[in-house]
Every structure is written in C-alpha cells, then in structure tokens.
Design a protein around this motif. Structure first.
Motif, PDB file in Angstrom:
ATOM      1  N   GLN A 144       0.853  -1.197   0.000  1.00 41.29           N
ATOM      2  CA  GLN A 144       0.000   0.000   0.000  1.00 41.29           C
ATOM      3  C   GLN A 144       0.887   1.244   0.000  1.00 41.29           C
ATOM      4  O   GLN A 144       2.019   1.202   0.481  1.00 41.29           O
ATOM      5  CB  GLN A 144      -0.911  -0.001   1.226  1.00 41.29           C
ATOM      6  CG  GLN A 144      -1.850  -1.201   1.292  1.00 41.29           C
ATOM      7  CD  GLN A 144      -2.779  -1.314   0.085  1.00 41.29           C
ATOM      8  OE1 GLN A 144      -3.452  -0.370  -0.280  1.00 41.29           O
ATOM      9  NE2 GLN A 144      -2.791  -2.491  -0.562  1.00 41.29           N
ATOM     10  N   LEU A 145       0.339   2.306  -0.526  1.00 36.51           N
ATOM     11  CA  LEU A 145       1.119   3.545  -0.623  1.00 36.51           C
ATOM     12  C   LEU A 145       1.140   4.239   0.734  1.00 36.51           C
ATOM     13  O   LEU A 145       0.096   4.411   1.363  1.00 36.51           O
ATOM     14  CB  LEU A 145       0.479   4.463  -1.674  1.00 36.51           C
ATOM     15  CG  LEU A 145       1.323   5.616  -2.176  1.00 36.51           C
ATOM     16  CD1 LEU A 145       2.617   5.129  -2.795  1.00 36.51           C
ATOM     17  CD2 LEU A 145       0.540   6.433  -3.199  1.00 36.51           C
ATOM     18  N   GLN A 146       2.359   4.617   1.136  1.00 38.33           N
ATOM     19  CA  GLN A 146       2.490   5.341   2.409  1.00 38.33           C
ATOM     20  C   GLN A 146       1.960   6.755   2.244  1.00 38.33           C
ATOM     21  O   GLN A 146       1.970   7.309   1.152  1.00 38.33           O
ATOM     22  CB  GLN A 146       3.971   5.486   2.769  1.00 38.33           C
ATOM     23  CG  GLN A 146       4.566   4.349   3.527  1.00 38.33           C
ATOM     24  CD  GLN A 146       6.022   4.660   3.902  1.00 38.33           C
ATOM     25  OE1 GLN A 146       6.456   5.802   3.910  1.00 38.33           O
ATOM     26  NE2 GLN A 146       6.762   3.608   4.165  1.00 38.33           N
ATOM     27  N   ARG A 147       1.576   7.348   3.361  1.00 38.95           N
ATOM     28  CA  ARG A 147       1.229   8.764   3.317  1.00 38.95           C
ATOM     29  C   ARG A 147       2.546   9.540   3.462  1.00 38.95           C
ATOM     30  O   ARG A 147       3.301   9.298   4.402  1.00 38.95           O
ATOM     31  CB  ARG A 147       0.295   9.086   4.484  1.00 38.95           C
ATOM     32  CG  ARG A 147      -0.231  10.504   4.502  1.00 38.95           C
ATOM     33  CD  ARG A 147      -1.049  10.682   5.770  1.00 38.95           C
ATOM     34  NE  ARG A 147      -2.348  10.048   5.661  1.00 38.95           N
ATOM     35  CZ  ARG A 147      -3.444  10.707   5.246  1.00 38.95           C
ATOM     36  NH1 ARG A 147      -3.383  11.975   4.934  1.00 38.95           N
ATOM     37  NH2 ARG A 147      -4.601  10.083   5.157  1.00 38.95           N
ATOM     38  N   PRO A 148       2.844  10.436   2.526  1.00 34.90           N
ATOM     39  CA  PRO A 148       4.135  11.130   2.623  1.00 34.90           C
ATOM     40  C   PRO A 148       4.180  12.096   3.813  1.00 34.90           C
ATOM     41  O   PRO A 148       3.205  12.785   4.089  1.00 34.90           O
ATOM     42  CB  PRO A 148       4.235  11.891   1.301  1.00 34.90           C
ATOM     43  CG  PRO A 148       2.855  11.987   0.786  1.00 34.90           C
ATOM     44  CD  PRO A 148       2.080  10.851   1.349  1.00 34.90           C
ATOM     45  N   THR A 149       5.306  12.090   4.505  1.00 37.46           N
ATOM     46  CA  THR A 149       5.530  13.071   5.583  1.00 37.46           C
ATOM     47  C   THR A 149       6.875  13.733   5.295  1.00 37.46           C
ATOM     48  O   THR A 149       7.654  13.221   4.467  1.00 37.46           O
ATOM     49  CB  THR A 149       5.606  12.384   6.951  1.00 37.46           C
ATOM     50  OG1 THR A 149       6.709  11.465   6.921  1.00 37.46           O
ATOM     51  CG2 THR A 149       4.328  11.652   7.306  1.00 37.46           C
ATOM     52  N   LEU A 150       7.144  14.810   5.996  1.00 41.73           N
ATOM     53  CA  LEU A 150       8.399  15.516   5.751  1.00 41.73           C
ATOM     54  C   LEU A 150       9.582  14.585   6.013  1.00 41.73           C
ATOM     55  O   LEU A 150      10.516  14.504   5.210  1.00 41.73           O
ATOM     56  CB  LEU A 150       8.483  16.771   6.637  1.00 41.73           C
ATOM     57  CG  LEU A 150       9.681  17.678   6.352  1.00 41.73           C
ATOM     58  CD1 LEU A 150       9.618  18.238   4.936  1.00 41.73           C
ATOM     59  CD2 LEU A 150       9.741  18.823   7.364  1.00 41.73           C
ATOM     60  N   SER A 151       9.506  13.846   7.129  1.00 40.31           N
ATOM     61  CA  SER A 151      10.649  12.975   7.462  1.00 40.31           C
ATOM     62  C   SER A 151      10.771  11.821   6.465  1.00 40.31           C
ATOM     63  O   SER A 151      11.882  11.465   6.058  1.00 40.31           O
ATOM     64  CB  SER A 151      10.537  12.449   8.884  1.00 40.31           C
ATOM     65  OG  SER A 151       9.440  11.586   8.981  1.00 40.31           O
ATOM     66  N   SER A 152       9.640  11.248   6.019  1.00 34.95           N
ATOM     67  CA  SER A 152       9.740  10.138   5.054  1.00 34.95           C
ATOM     68  C   SER A 152      10.203  10.632   3.685  1.00 34.95           C
ATOM     69  O   SER A 152      10.818   9.901   2.931  1.00 34.95           O
ATOM     70  CB  SER A 152       8.408   9.392   4.946  1.00 34.95           C
ATOM     71  OG  SER A 152       7.434  10.180   4.300  1.00 34.95           O
ATOM     72  N   LEU A 153       9.929  11.889   3.381  1.00 35.85           N
ATOM     73  CA  LEU A 153      10.411  12.446   2.115  1.00 35.85           C
ATOM     74  C   LEU A 153      11.904  12.732   2.192  1.00 35.85           C
ATOM     75  O   LEU A 153      12.630  12.583   1.209  1.00 35.85           O
ATOM     76  CB  LEU A 153       9.653  13.738   1.781  1.00 35.85           C
ATOM     77  CG  LEU A 153       8.223  13.557   1.283  1.00 35.85           C
ATOM     78  CD1 LEU A 153       7.475  14.878   1.274  1.00 35.85           C
ATOM     79  CD2 LEU A 153       8.210  12.933  -0.107  1.00 35.85           C
ATOM     80  N   VAL A 154      12.373  13.117   3.370  1.00 41.48           N
ATOM     81  CA  VAL A 154      13.797  13.436   3.521  1.00 41.48           C
ATOM     82  C   VAL A 154      14.623  12.159   3.640  1.00 41.48           C
ATOM     83  O   VAL A 154      15.660  12.024   2.992  1.00 41.48           O
ATOM     84  CB  VAL A 154      14.026  14.361   4.754  1.00 41.48           C
ATOM     85  CG1 VAL A 154      15.509  14.514   5.045  1.00 41.48           C
ATOM     86  CG2 VAL A 154      13.397  15.727   4.502  1.00 41.48           C
ATOM     87  N   ASP A 155      14.146  11.203   4.449  1.00 37.80           N
ATOM     88  CA  ASP A 155      14.986  10.005   4.641  1.00 37.80           C
ATOM     89  C   ASP A 155      14.805   8.969   3.527  1.00 37.80           C
ATOM     90  O   ASP A 155      15.469   7.935   3.523  1.00 37.80           O
ATOM     91  CB  ASP A 155      14.753   9.373   6.025  1.00 37.80           C
ATOM     92  CG  ASP A 155      13.348   8.772   6.176  1.00 37.80           C
ATOM     93  OD1 ASP A 155      12.691   8.515   5.162  1.00 37.80           O
ATOM     94  OD2 ASP A 155      12.902   8.582   7.322  1.00 37.80           O
TER      95      ASP A 155
END
Lengths: 400, 472
Positions: A44-55
C-alpha cells in the motif's frame, strides 16, 4: 510519406501510447489489498511526511506499490507462469517444482550442519520435556507428533539435481527421536508409521505441502492407538461404520497449485470424513461463537477448494465442546498440520481446544495449559518446523 | 531512481516528455530548466537529502570553471583547477574512501574511529564528469560556461547521472545550448532505450540472480562446476547490466537531443586484454587516458616511467570502482596483463590461433570479475581456488545442473547477445539492399516495442532488480 518515417511515427505512437495507457490504467484501476494466488497482502502507498520524504522511506515505498498494482499484473503473472511451464519448461516455476505427477516445493540448496541440528533437537526436546512435566504435574498426558512434509514424503519424486532435503532429514529425525527418548517425552513419529505401510502416495497431497485426508486420518488413528496403549482409556473413534468418507468433486487448489495459478495441470480432490451419526457440538473461534462445523464446504461442486476447508483454516484458538462429560478433554496445538486431524479428533473427546501460536497471543502455551488443564495435550509439527523455535516451537513465550 | 523501474517508466519519463515537448524548441532555456529540474528530482528520488551533495559538487565545478578559465591570470586559473580538483576529489574521498582508509589505519595498529558514511549514488561518475569540465576549461579546450544552470545540467543530466557513461563537457557543450530534437533522433533513441531495458530486465537480472546465489555461498565448499557457473553468470551480468544502462542512457540522450559517445563495443569478442579495454567502459578508460595518463607523460617517456604511468592509471581505475582491496587487486591484475601483452607475450598472442586469443582473453576477464565480485581478498582466493578444484566441495553438486536448466533460455540469449549480430546483419546481409534495409528498419521498431512490453512484464512480475554500477 517516406516508409521509414512512417515506421518511426508508428513506433513513436506505440511507444507513447503504451506508457500512457499503462500509467492511466495503473492509476485509475481499483486497488486490491490482497493477492489470492500469491497468498499475500499487496503493498500500500504510504502517506508522505516531511521525514519520510527526507529520509527516502516514502520514495522507497512507491515502487513496490506500483509493482503490486500495475496495469495487467495478474494477467502478466499468469502468462509468465504459463510460458515458464509449457514453453520454456523451467524445472522450477514460482518456487514450485513441476513434475508429471505432482507439484513440489523448491527447497534452497543447503549444507546441513549436523552439530547445530543435534543441539537444536536436544534443545527442543528439553523444552517439550518441561511442557510434559507441566502437563503430568496436574495428572494430564502429553504427546508430541512429528509428521513428514510433502518434500520428505515424496523425496524420490524430486528431480535428482534438486534438493529434496534428504541430507537434512536423515540427520534431523534420528537426532530428534534420540533426544526425545533421552528426555522420556512421548513421541509419535509418523514418518516411521507411514514407512511401515509403504508410504502410499494417496496419503499425501500432490499439489500442497500437507497430507491428504488419508494421512491426517492415519495420524488421528495413531494418536488414539498410542493413548489407548499408554493409558488403557478407550476413546470413541471415527472408524468403519461410524465414519463416512466423501471425496469432494471440487477442484483442489493446493498451495503449490496456487503458486502456479492453477496452471500446473495436476488434478486433485479433497476428502472429508464425517460421523455417520451426528454429534452435536458448539464451536467458538477466538472466543466468538461460530457455526457448528468442522469443514468449510464450498457452495457448488465447481468452486475451487483449498486446504482451509479443514477447520476453516488456521485459527488462533478454537474450542469445540460436545458436552459429553464422561470423556476426557484435549488440547491440540501446532501449525496447519493439526487442522484435518482436529476435524476428526473432536469426536473422541468431551472438549477439544486447539491453539496455533502463530495467531494466538493472549498467553503462552504453558500458561494456557496451566489455565485449562486439559487431560491430553497433543502437539503436532511437521519435519520442516520440528526444530524451529518460532511460534509453536516456543511454548514458554509469546512471540509477536 | 533507476531506469528499470515503474516509477521511471510510467511516471517520470512520460511526465518529462510531456512537459519538455510542450514547450516550443525556441525556448531552449526553459526546456533546459525543465530537464535540470527533472534531473535533480531523478537524483533526489534515489538519494534523498544527498541531492544537496550533488548541488555542492555542481557549485564547486561552476566556481572552479570560472576561475580555471581566467587564462590572463595563470595563478587564478591554477587556483580554479586545484580548488575544483581538491574539493571534488575531497568529497569523493570522504564519502567513498574514508571508512576504507580508517580501517587500514586501524589495521596498522593506530586506533581511529571508523566513520559509517552513506555512499551517494553515482558520486564517482558526477565527480569525474565535473572535473572533466574544469580541466577542459583550464586547458582551453572548452570555454567557460557562465550560466550556472548549464553547468548544473551538464553534471546532473539524468540519463548519465548515476552510472555513466562519463560524458566529457566538450562532447555536449554545444548541445546544451544549441541542440535539435528531431523525430529521426528521438525514435532511434527510444528504440535503443527499449533494447537496453530488455537487456537489463531479461539478461542482466537473471544472470545476477545466479551470480548472487552462488557467490553468496561459502566459496570453499563450491564444486568447480558451480564456481565456474557463478563466475560466468557474473561475467554476463556485469556486461549486460552496465552496457544496458549505457544503452538506456545513450537512448534517452537521443530522445532529448544529446549525443553521448558509445561506452561499450562488444567487449567479449576481444582477442586480447588490450583490445578488451578499448571496448569496455570506453568513457572511463578515455577519461583516465586524457586526464591522468597523458598528463603524467603517457607513452612519451622512458620505459620505467611509462610503466609507472600505466601502473598509476590501473591503480586508480581499481580504486575508482570501490574502497576495497579486491578492486585494487582487480586493477593490478589488468596492469600485469597489459604489461605482459605489451612487453612479454603480445607478439606470440597476435600470432596465435583466433580461438586461443579469445580463450585467453575471456579467461583473464572471467578471473578479473571474480576478483571484482568477491567480498574480500580471502573470498576471492577461496573462490578462485574452487574454480581450479581446491575445494571441499560439500555444496550439492546438482546446483550446477539446476542453474543451467533453470536459466537455459537466458544462457543461450546471453551468449548470442554478446556477439555483434546486429552489426553483422546490417553490414553484410542488407548493405546494398533497400528492401532489406526497410525490413530491418521496421523489424527493429517492432522488436523494440515488443521488448518494451516484455520488460514491463518483467518489471511488474519480478522483484529481482538491482543495478550493479550504482555502488561506484
């Protein structure tokens, strides 16, 4: 127009249309959450967060999602499997060995470590001895049953260049038998019983890792025989006149057949055994009331059936109460090899409890036994899981 | 992001094509800006916050280029060159070699902390590419690029960004500002991309699966047959993996109006190791030739100096590939072979029968890939030992048969795909035949589309999809 240019324009249209169509279908088609044939949840597609976009964890999650939901995936999986089976004749397709008579699981190549196997057998036997002590402490009886898996039962059916695990099994079983003897734990080693009757092929499934009804029935009979010999208690049993055996007309989709999308070309049917005179009982699954059935029968004769026909598949906890207080109580635990045995075993006891520690997390097996104090405790595990300390091999801990 | 992924194929590429080609060609600057933005996003998708490191590298090369091009002031010019070289190689050294150096210092008995640094993907490629720009400007081979976005586009251009080919600034400097995207360029580029993608998905991944499974076993237990199968599989994997990436990069370059130079020319048909290196990773060999070997004196110096120059090049070539003694040994292996061919057995080799020449070359190359693939020197030693029968051979020998039968179609295709069949067909069968040429033209387009679909199918249904050259 120049013919080469025409070819280029046609190619360009094909190229772009393919990419755009694949994208559009992938985006707009309904998203499933479960792949039946692969027997797994789809990404399933994760919900993007600032930390998941950076890491980078978000970006890493997109490709598996696209792979699992791409346009035409199910069809392509089937086509690939069909090509591998019928055109390319690969010996192993989707981790399944395809022979003329059966579908076997592919075992990775291995070098069995004799020392580790012997140590592990000793450790498992010592754990089971503690469990036996617990059961006998309140006056109960403990039995442990080892059953061959499909790869052992059909050892000779493997192509010679593939691993049938005989090298492993040949160390594992003697080591386990010897360890259980040294700790004095009652072991019913079904491999030797099956060998005594010549390993009839019909007792095991040709398209699934498990036994067929015949193998399960022999296990049931052997357990009751052993109890009778040890304790002198004669339990009612499903046999002869009291048992009605029926082969279902439905096609059986065993786990191996399922992995190759039912394209393996091996036909097999499941068998069920019912008491000729019905024994009324109540059933609860995971504490909730459930229909008084032990077989999940299909709605029509053409519907595919799976191994989950027996007891409705793996459950954390099932309790079947026949309200026959004169009979003893039973706890049966283990992996899915217990399921078809349970379909018969409830008949011989007042109350049959069944737990599968892969799913049951309320308490440890030892605590469960201490709480309910069943008269008989029977553990069933197959050769592959025999030395595994996972879940049903961990009686004193809850493993999540 | 990798080319052989659905995110690239279904999302990135169609979006870029749409946005890029919707802008009229006369707005070249805007098209370049779009290309740069997508390229940075492409890198970010795989590298995350390390995209900032690439931006820093671009900045270093931009400033270095500005200074290096001040030819009226030799000092300033040198400062620019040295600034870009020290800063660029410094970053490369820190991110790629700091751990290796710290381990070596520890081995010598001086205890220093070992830094655990994430290797930014493609750092060796974009560092060398940036340096190429500054050196060319310093030498006067290229003018200063005053527009920082164009320097950024040169360094970050997504087709060659993470795994080459290493594009020289002089190759694309004109195209950055004055290229013409045409159907005649786009379609062969897209075809080349499809062929490259299929090469990667069908051949490289299958061979990679075999190689990974065999190299993952204890080397000293492998029977010789299995060790050879593993070595051959890796030999195919590294070629198809890397050349496929180059095919896709070159093809994508064409689709956006860039003409990158060829990086591979059927290296496995070589008759000597010297020829092999003229056909393998051409952009790296020429980079070392032009920026290391020739500045050191090249061929135009005394015998021992020449040998020293070759040694330096091969030591650096090995080290460039990775921070591990196996890569240095791999470089030294080729140094010895090239020296041998130059000074010892070269004449004998050129007079030997063709089959012997090919056999010798492939043997040398297969051994080199074992050194390259091994985890460490002792693994390399055990694996090579297994290949010559120095083994306890406890692994199940049926594996050899399994790996042949299971992947038989891929083995056959791999052998065939190593041969320059396309060139033979083009040059001999239909050279002067217009109908034949047309048939070939249509066939190649149809084949490309079919291969695109097949690759899509492999992408969707398979999960084994690593790219080897990212680690460099």
């Amino acid at each position: 127009m120049d013919k080469k240019k025409l070819a280029d324009i046609l190619f360009l249209l094909g190229f772009l249309c393919f990419l755009v169509a694949a994208l559009a279908i992938t985006v707009f088609k309904p998203k499933d959450t479960w792949s039946y044939y692969e027997n797994r949840s789809l990404a399933q597609l994760q919900r993007p967060t600032l930390s998941s976009l950076v890491d980078g964890s978000y970006t890493n999650s997109v490709e598996p999602f696209l792979q699992d939901h791409a346009a035409g995936r199910n069809t392509l999986l089937r086509v690939n499997t069909l090509i591998d089976l019928t055109l390319l004749h690969r010996p192993v397709v989707n981790q399944v060995i395809h022979t003329k008579e059966m579908l076997l699981g592919f075992n990775p190549y291995e070098i069995p470590n004799q020392t580790w196997i012997e140590q592990q057998a000793d450790y498992m036997a010592s754990q089971l001895a503690q469990l036996r002590d617990l059961v006998e402490g309140y006056g109960g009886h403990f039995y442990y049953v080892s059953v061959p898996g499909q790869y052992t039962y059909f050892e000779q059916e493997h192509p010679s260049f593939l691993n049938n695990r005989s090298a492993y099994t040949d160390i594992e079983i003697p080591a386990f038998v010897s360890a259980m003897q040294s700790y004095g734990v009652n072991l019913i080693e079904m491999g030797s019983y099956l060998e005594q009757i010549g390993n009839p092929p019909e007792l095991y499934s040709t398209t699934d890792y498990h036994y067929q009804f015949g193998g399960a029935y022999l296990t049931y009979e052997t357990i009751l025989d052993t109890i009778e010999q040890d304790t002198g208690v004669s339990l009612p049993r499903l046999a002869g006149d009291t048992l009605s055996i029926q082969e279902l007309p439905n096609p059986y989709l065993g786990s191996r057949a399922r992995k190759v999308f039912g394209l393996g070309g091996i036909e097999e049917h499941l068998t069920i055994g019912l008491p000729t005179s019905h024994i009324p009982f109540t059933r609860t699954d995971n504490g909730m009331p459930s229909p008084s059935l032990v077989y999940t029968l299909p709605r029509s004769d053409t519907e595919e059936v799976a191994y989950s026909l027996y007891m409705g598949g793996d459950m954390g906890e099932t309790v079947i109460d026949t309200n026959r207080d004169t009979l003893p109580t039973l706890l049966i635990y283990g992996d899915s090899f217990t399921n078809p045995v349970e379909c018969l075993m409830y008949y011989s006891f007042d109350e049959m409890r069944s737990i599968d520690l892969r799913h049951y997390k309320d308490m440890t097996l030892a605590d469960y036994i201490q709480t309910y104090q069943p008269d008989y405790v029977v553990g069933i595990r197959d050769y592959e899981a025999l030395l595994s300390t996972d879940f049903n091999g961990r009686p004193f801990e809850i493993q999540y | 992001m990798v080319f052989s992924s659905l995110i690239f194929l279904l999302c990135f590429l169609p979006s870029l094509l749409a946005v890029y080609y919707i802008i009229p060609a006369r707005f070249r600057g805007l098209r370049n800006l779009i290309l740069l933005s997508f390229s940075l996003f492409f890198y970010y998708w795989g590298a995350g916050k390390l995209v900032l490191l690439m931006v820093l590298s671009i900045f270093i090369n931009y400033i270095g280029g500005l200074l290096a091009g001040q030819h009226q002031s030799k000092l300033l010019s040198r400062v620019g060159l040295w600034f870009a070289t020290v800063a660029g190689l410094g970053l490369l050294g820190w991110f790629k070699y700091a751990g290796f150096v710290a381990e070596m210092i520890n081995d010598l008995g001086f205890l220093v902390p070992i830094p655990h640094i994430t290797l930014p993907i493609g750092i060796s490629f974009f560092t060398f590419q940036g340096l190429s720009y500054v050196i060319d400007v310093y030498r006067g081979d290229a003018p200063i690029q005053k527009n920082p976005l164009y320097v950024a586009l040169y360094v970050a251009l997504f087709p060659q960004l993470v795994a080459g080919p290493i594009v020289r600034y002089t190759t694309v400097m004109e195209e950055i500002s004055h290229r013409h995207e045409t159907l005649e360029e786009f379609v062969p580029g897209a075809c080349r991309f499809c062929f490259g993608l299929a090469k990667k998905m069908i051949l490289a991944n299958s061979m990679g699966q075999i190689a990974d499974e065999i190299f993952g076993q204890t080397a000293s237990t492998l029977p010789p047959s299995l060790a050879w199968i593993g070595a051959l599989a890796y030999t195919f994997q590294i070629y198809f993996d890397f050349s496929a990436y180059s095919d896709m990069a070159i093809g994508l370059g064409h689709m956006f109006g860039f003409r990158f130079l060829e990086n591979f020319n059927y290296p496995y048909v070589s008759r000597s190791v010297t020829e092999f290196w003229r056909r393998w990773h051409i952009s790296l060999s020429t980079w070392f030739r032009d920026y290391v070997y020739i500045p050191l004196g090249g061929n135009r110096c005394a015998g021992w100096k020449r040998m020293r120059n070759i040694f330096v090049v091969w030591f650096l070539t090995g080290l460039w590939h990775g921070a591990n003694w196996t890569f240095i040994l791999w470089g030294m292996w080729f140094f010895l072979l090239l020296m041998g061919e130059k000074f010892v057995w070269g004449k004998w080799l050129s007079a030997a029968p063709s089959l012997l020449q090919h056999g010798y070359t492939m043997l040398a190359v297969v051994i080199s890939w074992v050194l390259f693939r091994a985890v460490d020197l002792s693994h390399a030693q055990s694996y090579l030992g297994a290949m010559v029968g120095i083994t306890s051979a406890t692994a199940q020998s049926g594996q050899s048969i399994y790996y042949i039968l299971q992947f038989l179609p891929e083995w056959i295709l791999a052998f065939v795909a190593c041969l320059p069949i396309k060139q033979w067909v083009q040059s001999s069968l239909w050279q002067d035949n217009k109908t034949g040429q047309l048939v070939l033209h249509y066939t190649s387009r149809i084949a490309a589309l079919l291969l695109l679909m097949l690759s899509y199918s492999e992408l969707v249904t398979g999960s084994f999809n690593p790219f080897i050259y990212f680690q460099f």
